[in-house]
Write a protein that holds these residues in place. Structure first.
Motif, PDB file in Angstrom:
ATOM      1  N   MET A   1       0.841  -1.166   0.000  1.00  7.14           N
ATOM      2  CA  MET A   1       0.000   0.000   0.000  1.00  7.14           C
ATOM      3  C   MET A   1       0.890   1.233   0.000  1.00  7.14           C
ATOM      4  N   THR A   2       1.003   1.854  -1.132  1.00  4.88           N
ATOM      5  CA  THR A   2       1.792   3.073  -1.266  1.00  4.88           C
ATOM      6  C   THR A   2       0.929   4.147  -1.891  1.00  4.88           C
ATOM      7  N   ILE A   3       1.456   5.350  -1.917  1.00  4.16           N
ATOM      8  CA  ILE A   3       0.722   6.459  -2.525  1.00  4.16           C
ATOM      9  C   ILE A   3       0.590   6.231  -4.028  1.00  4.16           C
ATOM     10  N   ASN A   4       1.562   5.543  -4.641  1.00  2.00           N
ATOM     11  CA  ASN A   4       1.512   5.266  -6.080  1.00  2.00           C
ATOM     12  C   ASN A   4       0.451   4.231  -6.422  1.00  2.00           C
ATOM     13  N   ASP A   5       0.063   3.415  -5.469  1.00  4.71           N
ATOM     14  CA  ASP A   5      -0.902   2.343  -5.701  1.00  4.71           C
ATOM     15  C   ASP A   5      -1.992   2.420  -4.628  1.00  4.71           C
ATOM     16  N   PRO A   6      -2.828   3.474  -4.669  1.00  4.99           N
ATOM     17  CA  PRO A   6      -3.802   3.659  -3.589  1.00  4.99           C
ATOM     18  C   PRO A   6      -4.929   2.626  -3.617  1.00  4.99           C
ATOM     19  N   LEU A   7      -5.372   2.286  -2.430  1.00  2.04           N
ATOM     20  CA  LEU A   7      -6.511   1.381  -2.287  1.00  2.04           C
ATOM     21  C   LEU A   7      -7.781   2.222  -2.168  1.00  2.04           C
ATOM     22  N   PRO A   8      -8.926   1.652  -2.554  1.00  2.00           N
ATOM     23  CA  PRO A   8     -10.169   2.425  -2.459  1.00  2.00           C
ATOM     24  C   PRO A   8     -10.566   2.691  -1.009  1.00  2.00           C
ATOM     25  N   SER A   9     -11.169   3.841  -0.786  1.00  2.00           N
ATOM     26  CA  SER A   9     -11.644   4.194   0.550  1.00  2.00           C
ATOM     27  C   SER A   9     -12.876   3.366   0.908  1.00  2.00           C
ATOM     28  N   ALA A  10     -13.024   3.093   2.188  1.00  2.00           N
ATOM     29  CA  ALA A  10     -14.146   2.285   2.665  1.00  2.00           C
ATOM     30  C   ALA A  10     -15.407   3.130   2.772  1.00  2.00           C
ATOM     31  N   GLY A  11     -16.513   2.569   2.332  1.00  4.48           N
ATOM     32  CA  GLY A  11     -17.805   3.233   2.427  1.00  4.48           C
ATOM     33  C   GLY A  11     -18.472   3.016   3.772  1.00  4.48           C
ATOM     34  N   TRP A 100     -14.181  -7.608   7.369  1.00  3.29           N
ATOM     35  CA  TRP A 100     -14.750  -6.786   6.302  1.00  3.29           C
ATOM     36  C   TRP A 100     -13.673  -6.263   5.346  1.00  3.29           C
ATOM     37  N   LYS A 101     -12.454  -6.764   5.463  1.00  2.00           N
ATOM     38  CA  LYS A 101     -11.336  -6.403   4.574  1.00  2.00           C
ATOM     39  C   LYS A 101     -11.016  -4.907   4.613  1.00  2.00           C
ATOM     40  N   LEU A 102     -11.035  -4.334   5.808  1.00  7.88           N
ATOM     41  CA  LEU A 102     -10.714  -2.925   5.985  1.00  7.88           C
ATOM     42  C   LEU A 102      -9.356  -2.775   6.646  1.00  7.88           C
ATOM     43  N   HIS A 103      -8.698  -1.673   6.335  1.00  7.22           N
ATOM     44  CA  HIS A 103      -7.394  -1.378   6.934  1.00  7.22           C
ATOM     45  C   HIS A 103      -7.350   0.104   7.285  1.00  7.22           C
ATOM     46  N   LEU A 104      -6.923   0.412   8.500  1.00  6.95           N
ATOM     47  CA  LEU A 104      -6.787   1.786   8.968  1.00  6.95           C
ATOM     48  C   LEU A 104      -5.328   2.174   8.903  1.00  6.95           C
ATOM     49  N   GLN A 150      -7.059   7.204   7.384  1.00 10.04           N
ATOM     50  CA  GLN A 150      -7.981   6.781   6.316  1.00 10.04           C
ATOM     51  C   GLN A 150      -8.270   5.298   6.491  1.00 10.04           C
ATOM     52  N   VAL A 151      -9.466   4.902   6.090  1.00  7.28           N
ATOM     53  CA  VAL A 151      -9.855   3.507   6.118  1.00  7.28           C
ATOM     54  C   VAL A 151     -10.000   3.067   4.657  1.00  7.28           C
TER      55      VAL A 151
END
Length: 158
Positions: A1-11, A100-104, A150-151
């Protein structure tokens, strides 16, 4: 998880699902924490080292005594806060977030600090801060903005 490869934000729904799971876990942990104190006081009563006085039982003593009730409440609140701070700072996930596959994480993708975790939990208003997530362009809650967190949603495992 880097800034170049951002993951989608959790709803909101995913966050609330994780919060529900974590709520059930915290309730169980709180029951154990309360049970330990009640067992210790009962053991002290059996040894003749403690008496509930005018209170009907240990539970009445712990919830109504002018000095020990706030101490007991602080103890239970500390257990609750420790659960979230520990998991957020050590793994970036609570057990509910993992399901729920979330990461903080911090804005740079690193694990959050204890200070960020305490700011986040204080500003969360028991999860109500998540209600603005659908309105925020980056799907961040009030507590995320204040704590600089961010989540994100983790990718599915292959």
């Amino acid at each position: 998880m880097t800034i170049n490869d951002p993951l989608p934000s959790a709803g909101l729904l995913r966050r609330m699902g994780a919060l529900l799971y974590d709520g059930l876990i915290v309730i169980a942990i709180e029951m154990i924490a309360a049970g330990i104190i009640i067992a210790i006081l009962h053991a002290l009563m059996a040894a003749g080292l403690f008496a509930v006085g005018n209170y009907t039982d240990v539970s009445d003593f712990l919830t109504n005594h002018p000095i020990w009730s706030p101490v007991y409440t602080f103890y239970l609140a500390s257990v609750w806060v420790y659960f979230f701070v520990y998991f957020w700072t050590k793994a970036g996930q609570t057990l509910g977030m993992r399901a729920w596959k979330l990461h903080l994480c911090s804005q740079d993708g690193a694990l959050i600090t204890k200070k960020q975790a305490l700011i986040r939990i204080t500003a969360s208003l028991f999860g109500l801060a998540n209600l603005i997530v659908p309105l925020h362009p980056k799907k961040r809650g009030w507590h995320d903005m204040l704590a600089g967190t961010q989540v994100v949603v983790l990718p599915k495992a292959n």
